[in-house]
Design an enzyme around this catalytic site. Structure first.
Site, PDB file in Angstrom:
ATOM      1  N   ARG A  15       0.840  -1.191   0.000  1.00 40.96           N
ATOM      2  CA  ARG A  15       0.000   0.000   0.000  1.00 40.96           C
ATOM      3  C   ARG A  15       0.884   1.253   0.000  1.00 40.96           C
ATOM      4  O   ARG A  15       2.073   1.187   0.283  1.00 40.96           O
ATOM      5  CB  ARG A  15      -0.930  -0.007   1.224  1.00 40.96           C
ATOM      6  CG  ARG A  15      -2.031  -1.042   1.150  1.00 40.96           C
ATOM      7  CD  ARG A  15      -2.824  -1.127   2.438  1.00 40.96           C
ATOM      8  NE  ARG A  15      -2.062  -1.721   3.529  1.00 40.96           N
ATOM      9  CZ  ARG A  15      -2.525  -1.901   4.760  1.00 40.96           C
ATOM     10  NH1 ARG A  15      -3.753  -1.495   5.062  1.00 40.96           N
ATOM     11  NH2 ARG A  15      -1.777  -2.471   5.682  1.00 40.96           N
ATOM     12  N   LYS A  75       1.244   2.030   7.183  1.00 38.67           N
ATOM     13  CA  LYS A  75       1.563   1.248   8.379  1.00 38.67           C
ATOM     14  C   LYS A  75       2.413   2.061   9.351  1.00 38.67           C
ATOM     15  O   LYS A  75       3.012   3.068   8.995  1.00 38.67           O
ATOM     16  CB  LYS A  75       2.301  -0.041   7.995  1.00 38.67           C
ATOM     17  CG  LYS A  75       1.407  -1.079   7.339  1.00 38.67           C
ATOM     18  CD  LYS A  75       0.183  -1.422   8.189  1.00 38.67           C
ATOM     19  CE  LYS A  75       0.520  -2.154   9.467  1.00 38.67           C
ATOM     20  NZ  LYS A  75      -0.668  -2.410  10.308  1.00 38.67           N
ATOM     21  N   TYR A  94      -1.456   4.846  10.383  1.00 38.69           N
ATOM     22  CA  TYR A  94      -1.836   3.911  11.439  1.00 38.69           C
ATOM     23  C   TYR A  94      -0.656   3.765  12.400  1.00 38.69           C
ATOM     24  O   TYR A  94       0.500   3.672  11.969  1.00 38.69           O
ATOM     25  CB  TYR A  94      -2.176   2.527  10.866  1.00 38.69           C
ATOM     26  CG  TYR A  94      -3.497   2.468  10.137  1.00 38.69           C
ATOM     27  CD1 TYR A  94      -4.698   2.686  10.805  1.00 38.69           C
ATOM     28  CD2 TYR A  94      -3.549   2.182   8.779  1.00 38.69           C
ATOM     29  CE1 TYR A  94      -5.910   2.630  10.140  1.00 38.69           C
ATOM     30  CE2 TYR A  94      -4.755   2.125   8.098  1.00 38.69           C
ATOM     31  CZ  TYR A  94      -5.931   2.347   8.790  1.00 38.69           C
ATOM     32  OH  TYR A  94      -7.133   2.297   8.128  1.00 38.69           O
ATOM     33  N   HIS A  96      -1.231   2.013  16.076  1.00 40.88           N
ATOM     34  CA  HIS A  96      -1.464   0.816  16.905  1.00 40.88           C
ATOM     35  C   HIS A  96      -0.391   0.702  17.988  1.00 40.88           C
ATOM     36  O   HIS A  96       0.361  -0.268  18.071  1.00 40.88           O
ATOM     37  CB  HIS A  96      -1.476  -0.449  16.035  1.00 40.88           C
ATOM     38  CG  HIS A  96      -2.530  -0.451  14.967  1.00 40.88           C
ATOM     39  ND1 HIS A  96      -3.878  -0.520  15.264  1.00 40.88           N
ATOM     40  CD2 HIS A  96      -2.439  -0.389  13.610  1.00 40.88           C
ATOM     41  CE1 HIS A  96      -4.574  -0.497  14.132  1.00 40.88           C
ATOM     42  NE2 HIS A  96      -3.731  -0.408  13.119  1.00 40.88           N
ATOM     43  N   GLU A 118      -6.357   5.169  13.381  1.00 39.35           N
ATOM     44  CA  GLU A 118      -7.299   4.248  14.035  1.00 39.35           C
ATOM     45  C   GLU A 118      -8.043   4.849  15.216  1.00 39.35           C
ATOM     46  O   GLU A 118      -8.978   4.212  15.728  1.00 39.35           O
ATOM     47  CB  GLU A 118      -6.588   2.957  14.470  1.00 39.35           C
ATOM     48  CG  GLU A 118      -5.637   3.079  15.638  1.00 39.35           C
ATOM     49  CD  GLU A 118      -4.227   3.458  15.259  1.00 39.35           C
ATOM     50  OE1 GLU A 118      -3.341   3.390  16.122  1.00 39.35           O
ATOM     51  OE2 GLU A 118      -4.005   3.838  14.072  1.00 39.35           O
ATOM     52  N   ASP A 198     -21.592 -11.018  20.281  1.00 35.43           N
ATOM     53  CA  ASP A 198     -21.332  -9.626  20.623  1.00 35.43           C
ATOM     54  C   ASP A 198     -21.993  -9.324  21.958  1.00 35.43           C
ATOM     55  O   ASP A 198     -22.943 -10.017  22.346  1.00 35.43           O
ATOM     56  CB  ASP A 198     -21.870  -8.689  19.536  1.00 35.43           C
ATOM     57  CG  ASP A 198     -21.224  -7.299  19.594  1.00 35.43           C
ATOM     58  OD1 ASP A 198     -20.271  -7.062  18.824  1.00 35.43           O
ATOM     59  OD2 ASP A 198     -21.659  -6.478  20.409  1.00 35.43           O
ATOM     60  N   ARG A 203     -26.684  -4.071  18.831  1.00 33.18           N
ATOM     61  CA  ARG A 203     -25.975  -4.493  17.627  1.00 33.18           C
ATOM     62  C   ARG A 203     -26.468  -5.857  17.151  1.00 33.18           C
ATOM     63  O   ARG A 203     -26.635  -6.077  15.948  1.00 33.18           O
ATOM     64  CB  ARG A 203     -24.469  -4.548  17.900  1.00 33.18           C
ATOM     65  CG  ARG A 203     -23.629  -4.899  16.672  1.00 33.18           C
ATOM     66  CD  ARG A 203     -23.904  -3.940  15.523  1.00 33.18           C
ATOM     67  NE  ARG A 203     -22.988  -4.157  14.405  1.00 33.18           N
ATOM     68  CZ  ARG A 203     -23.135  -3.597  13.213  1.00 33.18           C
ATOM     69  NH1 ARG A 203     -24.165  -2.788  12.979  1.00 33.18           N
ATOM     70  NH2 ARG A 203     -22.268  -3.833  12.250  1.00 33.18           N
ATOM     71  N   SER A 220     -22.523 -12.503  23.845  1.00 30.96           N
ATOM     72  CA  SER A 220     -21.201 -13.057  24.138  1.00 30.96           C
ATOM     73  C   SER A 220     -20.979 -13.210  25.644  1.00 30.96           C
ATOM     74  O   SER A 220     -20.993 -12.234  26.393  1.00 30.96           O
ATOM     75  CB  SER A 220     -20.115 -12.152  23.557  1.00 30.96           C
ATOM     76  OG  SER A 220     -18.833 -12.721  23.768  1.00 30.96           O
ATOM     77  N   VAL A 267      -8.102 -10.884  13.413  1.00 33.40           N
ATOM     78  CA  VAL A 267      -8.061  -9.574  12.777  1.00 33.40           C
ATOM     79  C   VAL A 267      -7.622  -8.502  13.769  1.00 33.40           C
ATOM     80  O   VAL A 267      -7.196  -7.418  13.383  1.00 33.40           O
ATOM     81  CB  VAL A 267      -9.425  -9.240  12.148  1.00 33.40           C
ATOM     82  CG1 VAL A 267      -9.378  -7.920  11.399  1.00 33.40           C
ATOM     83  CG2 VAL A 267      -9.859 -10.356  11.185  1.00 33.40           C
ATOM     84  N   ALA A 268      -7.702  -8.800  15.053  1.00 33.65           N
ATOM     85  CA  ALA A 268      -7.302  -7.839  16.094  1.00 33.65           C
ATOM     86  C   ALA A 268      -5.808  -7.867  16.385  1.00 33.65           C
ATOM     87  O   ALA A 268      -5.354  -7.229  17.346  1.00 33.65           O
ATOM     88  CB  ALA A 268      -8.082  -8.124  17.375  1.00 33.65           C
ATOM     89  N   ILE A 269      -5.027  -8.546  15.569  1.00 32.31           N
ATOM     90  CA  ILE A 269      -3.615  -8.743  15.882  1.00 32.31           C
ATOM     91  C   ILE A 269      -2.843  -7.431  15.903  1.00 32.31           C
ATOM     92  O   ILE A 269      -1.854  -7.284  16.635  1.00 32.31           O
ATOM     93  CB  ILE A 269      -2.973  -9.744  14.884  1.00 32.31           C
ATOM     94  CG1 ILE A 269      -1.599 -10.203  15.373  1.00 32.31           C
ATOM     95  CG2 ILE A 269      -2.923  -9.181  13.479  1.00 32.31           C
ATOM     96  CD1 ILE A 269      -1.614 -10.967  16.679  1.00 32.31           C
ATOM     97  N   ASP A 270      -3.279  -6.414  15.136  1.00 26.96           N
ATOM     98  CA  ASP A 270      -2.616  -5.102  15.189  1.00 26.96           C
ATOM     99  C   ASP A 270      -2.667  -4.504  16.587  1.00 26.96           C
ATOM    100  O   ASP A 270      -1.813  -3.685  16.955  1.00 26.96           O
ATOM    101  CB  ASP A 270      -3.273  -4.128  14.212  1.00 26.96           C
ATOM    102  CG  ASP A 270      -2.664  -4.195  12.821  1.00 26.96           C
ATOM    103  OD1 ASP A 270      -1.473  -4.527  12.728  1.00 26.96           O
ATOM    104  OD2 ASP A 270      -3.370  -3.930  11.841  1.00 26.96           O
ATOM    105  N   ASN A 300      -0.772  -7.014   8.774  1.00 22.63           N
ATOM    106  CA  ASN A 300      -1.196  -6.041   7.761  1.00 22.63           C
ATOM    107  C   ASN A 300      -2.017  -6.758   6.696  1.00 22.63           C
ATOM    108  O   ASN A 300      -1.725  -6.715   5.509  1.00 22.63           O
ATOM    109  CB  ASN A 300      -0.005  -5.309   7.147  1.00 22.63           C
ATOM    110  CG  ASN A 300       0.975  -6.237   6.448  1.00 22.63           C
ATOM    111  OD1 ASN A 300       1.174  -7.374   6.861  1.00 22.63           O
ATOM    112  ND2 ASN A 300       1.612  -5.758   5.401  1.00 22.63           N
ATOM    113  N   MET A 301      -3.077  -7.412   7.155  1.00 22.17           N
ATOM    114  CA  MET A 301      -3.897  -8.229   6.268  1.00 22.17           C
ATOM    115  C   MET A 301      -4.348  -7.476   5.005  1.00 22.17           C
ATOM    116  O   MET A 301      -4.237  -7.998   3.895  1.00 22.17           O
ATOM    117  CB  MET A 301      -5.100  -8.779   7.032  1.00 22.17           C
ATOM    118  CG  MET A 301      -5.855  -9.859   6.282  1.00 22.17           C
ATOM    119  SD  MET A 301      -7.375 -10.382   7.138  1.00 22.17           S
ATOM    120  CE  MET A 301      -6.682 -11.029   8.647  1.00 22.17           C
TER     121      MET A 301
END
Length: 376
Positions: A15, A75, A94, A96, A118, A198, A203, A220, A267-270, A300-301
């Site tokens: 990117r 990034k 970003y 993070h 973010e 959730d 939601r 959840s 997906v929350a790995i950042d 960085n999916m």
């Protein structure tokens, strides 16, 4: 203002901070734009396109950082990039920071003004600069999960959509936000049996209405996570606490109880990941296996679909970027409380409380409210 766009250097990151179309917008507003040579070439944004838009092509990242008043990236800056930042310079990208003490310390030491995509907000309380990449990552999570469920890639050999006479695979999505919604769309499009967990009843009602009851929505709890994860073929971690480290919702015991050959996509790995066994991976080596469960934790999916991601990101970041350039960073943030929320580091102070809460035990950070920091 001189706006600098360096080439991204993170593993398999293609990117770029500005497209040629976005460059032209900065030029039309009276700014100079310098772009590192080949910064966007791998996704079809050639140096010639940038020059046609009015940018100057610069060979080295060092010159970009030396000359630019504002650095626009995608990034988080790598250590050598952090060391090139200086006081009075603005970094817009970003960050993070919560799970990244090294980057945080280096940004503090630089005394630069660091605005994180973010944590910028909007008038609905949403995160408009994170949303485009969350949409991409949510959709990609199902692509990746389906791929690694194939037997040749370590999975159980399950086809998410099934076939006539064979039940579809079960997908569990933890978190019903932007990532979760987009993951659900993709998984249901493939014909999978999809459940979303959730903690917001509102939601869950919205999601139930969107999909006319075809999606299983479950409140959840620890018990629900235990029950549904043990039966899932694919689990997508889609939780977010803005600017803070992600909570560890799936423990090592949960993972031991999962079916052999099932797949986790975090997906929350950042933000440090929401599974206890998560560790950041790259597009070069995207997966590893723990307790016979495949873990996909690429940090960085969206970089895997870099052209789409770059254009989607620029659509969101451009208006704020222009405001920073036109007014200067301080006035732009004073005029816009939502942009002010993006300020994470300024003149050696950390200005985002969740970062201090996450790293306070490991770093001697000085916290200052964003407004107070701007007055410093």
């Amino acid at each position: 203002m001189i706006v600098g766009v360096p080439k991204e250097i993170k593993n398999h990151e293609y990117r770029v901070g500005l497209t040629p179309a976005a460059v032209q917008e900065f030029i039309n507003n009276g700014h100079d734009v310098i772009v590192q040579m080949h910064a966007g070439a791998s996704i079809g944004f050639t140096d010639e396109l940038y020059q046609a838009a009015g940018a100057h092509i610069i060979e080295s990242a060092e010159e970009i950082f030396e000359r630019a008043d504002m650095i626009i990236k995608v990034k988080e800056p790598q250590p050598n990039e952090c060391k090139m930042l200086r006081e009075g310079q603005t970094l817009y990208t970003y960050l993070h920071l919560a799970p990244d003490p090294v980057q945080t310390q280096l940004l503090v030491e630089s005394k630069a003004t660091c605005i994180a995509y973010e944590t910028v907000t909007d008038n609905r309380g949403a995160l408009p600069l994170l949303a485009p990449m969350s949409e991409v990552a949510g959709r990609m999570s199902i692509q990746a999960g389906a791929h690694y469920l194939e037997k040749a890639h370590g999975g159980s050999g399950t086809l998410l959509g099934g076939v006539p006479g064979v039940a579809p695979g079960k997908v569990l999505i933890i978190g019903g936000g932007v990532v979760g919604l987009n993951a659900a769309k993709m998984a249901m499009g493939l014909g999978a049996d999809v459940t979303i967990l959730d903690r917001s009843l509102n939601r869950l009602r919205e999601l139930d209405d969107m999909f006319n009851g075809r999606l299983h929505t479950v409140f959840s709890t620890a018990d629900a996570i235990d029950y549904y994860s043990s039966r899932a073929d694919l689990v997508v971690g889609a939780v977010l606490v803005p600017g803070a480290a992600a909570p560890k919702l799936l423990t090592r015991e949960h993972i031991k109880n999962m079916k052999p050959g099932s797949v986790l996509v975090d997906v929350a790995i950042d933000q440090g990941g929401c599974f206890e066994t998560s560790k950041a991976t790259t597009h070069q080596e995207p997966v590893y296996i723990v307790d016979d469960v495949v873990h996909y934790c690429v940090a960085n999916m969206p970089g895997g679909v870099a052209r789409t991601s770059t254009m989607a990101l620029n659509n969101a970041t451009l208006p704020f970027g222009l405001a920073i350039a036109n007014k200067g960073p301080k006035q732009a943030m004073l005029d816009d409380a939502h942009l002010l929320k993006g300020l994470n580091v300024h003149k050696g102070f950390v200005t985002y409380k969740a970062v201090v809460d996450a790293l306070g035990d490991s770093l001697n950070l000085q916290y200052k409210d964003a407004l107070d920091a701007l007055a410093f």
